[in-house]
Design an enzyme around this catalytic site. Sequence first.
Site, short mmCIF file in Angstrom:
data_model
loop_
_atom_site.label_atom_id
_atom_site.label_comp_id
_atom_site.label_asym_id
_atom_site.label_seq_id
_atom_site.Cartn_x
_atom_site.Cartn_y
_atom_site.Cartn_z
N PRO A 196 0.94 -1.17 -0.12
CA PRO A 196 0.10 0.01 0.00
C PRO A 196 1.00 1.13 -0.05
CG PRO A 196 0.12 -0.84 2.04
CD PRO A 196 0.76 -1.77 1.32
N GLY A 197 0.42 2.32 -0.77
CA GLY A 197 1.19 3.49 -0.70
C GLY A 197 0.18 4.68 -0.42
N ARG B 177 -2.47 15.17 -11.22
CA ARG B 177 -3.33 14.15 -11.53
C ARG B 177 -4.75 14.45 -11.97
NH1 ARG B 177 -5.41 12.13 -7.50
NH2 ARG B 177 -5.35 9.95 -8.16
N CYS C 218 0.78 27.73 -17.76
CA CYS C 218 0.48 28.10 -19.24
C CYS C 218 -0.37 26.72 -19.93
CB CYS C 218 1.26 28.53 -19.90
SG CYS C 218 1.82 30.19 -19.23
N TYR D 80 0.84 10.78 -4.61
CA TYR D 80 1.00 11.06 -6.12
C TYR D 80 0.67 12.62 -6.49
CZ TYR D 80 1.16 6.04 -6.29
OH TYR D 80 1.56 4.79 -6.02
#
Length: 458
Positions: free
Chosen positions: A316-317, A354, A385, A415
Amino acid sequence: MTVSLSSSLPSSLPSDPQALIRFLGGTDGLSVWPRSTRPEADADVSVGGVSLTEAAERFGTAVYVLDEQEVRDRCRAYRTAFPEADVVYAAKAFLCRAVAHWVMEEGLGLDVCSAGELELAVTTGFPPEKIVMHGNAKSPEDLSTALRLGVGRIVVDSVSEIARLAAITPVGTRQKVMVRVVPGIAAGGHAKVRTGTDDQKFGLSITDGSAQHAVGRILDQPHLELVGLHCHIGSQVDSVKPYVAAVRRMVGLMARIRDQHGVALPQLNIGGGHAIAYRPGEESLDVGVLAGRVRAELEDGCARTGLPVPRLTLEPGRAIVGPAGVVVYRVLAVKRTGQRVFVAVDGGMSDNPRPALYGVRYAPRLIGRPSSAPPRFVTVVGRHCEAGDVLADEVALPGDIHPGDLLAVPAAGAYQLSMASGYNLVGRPPVVAVSGGIARVLVRRESLDDMSRRDVGL
């Protein structure tokens, strides 16, 4: 199941503005925040006993706040659910020296994907024998560093890696390795994070026999010790069923390896990818249910095939560090373009790519001042931009939001900074740990001088 805000609203919404904001996860929707989160006076919010408004004033914005106790509690929850397994934290979710230290103290191992992650962990004091190295394209430096520092297991991801690793393993030693297997199971919250099928870059397939071929090649190498199989079916997986199916297929492969080579492999790594909720109403994976179902399938499968039950490893992370993080931005501009209202903040895709990569949706919240203004749907965007620099599309915020306001976004621990870039030379935000009412910097803000020193001139 992921609840889509724009497509799941019932026909009758609360008429009171504040009730509507609460319904949409604004004022009281703290279910996806760290468990230490508390509403404070003047619409402030505290995490770990630290005011987010005060943190923004003290450390500037954008700033990432990480609840240390939340990380530790989630490590302990995994150790409780899987007492006889090796729980290995996936460093790619987010790694710094403090996080490595926390998960080490809580009894977890570490999963790294590069020499850089490995060196940081070991120089922090992490035991190398409790580290697993991954990567579909490990560089010579990655492999040599892993051998030099004595990592516990290297996960082989291609046939070419077998000979390369065997050639550099010191004489008189044997490196423990696992084979990353593609079990043929599609799972995950987005096509780009589904890694259990044959149409992506990771692992060796059961279907075409490449996994079995790799096993035979490793068993022929005197400097390599095959200790088990590995699979990782995807990320943001919110159902237990794909994991149970993966265990069933992996046990079947282990039985065939036993029959063909006379070897009963002692370890099985089922990866990670456990889903968390980013907005109220979304599903997260129930770790307790996962543990019970996986354990039952593993024991039943081994009983059917006459195999000894291998020691389980999981990685698990996101599920450990993701819910522990909150990012605080300051609003720089508010404007209407066509039919949309855009709220621009002092961060964006350089600290959180993400949404642009996977279409992820967040639940930002106004903090630091009360508002009785009726809510309106806005699009929270970054300062970069790119038209795709959108942090939260069509979310409800008070209608009087203006430049200078603070927005806090929960579920920001995984993440985001680990995938951050130097786009527009904005500089990556700092990471501040909070615990027991104390805030301390773990990773300082990246300065223009930091970035300029890499540019060696004309």
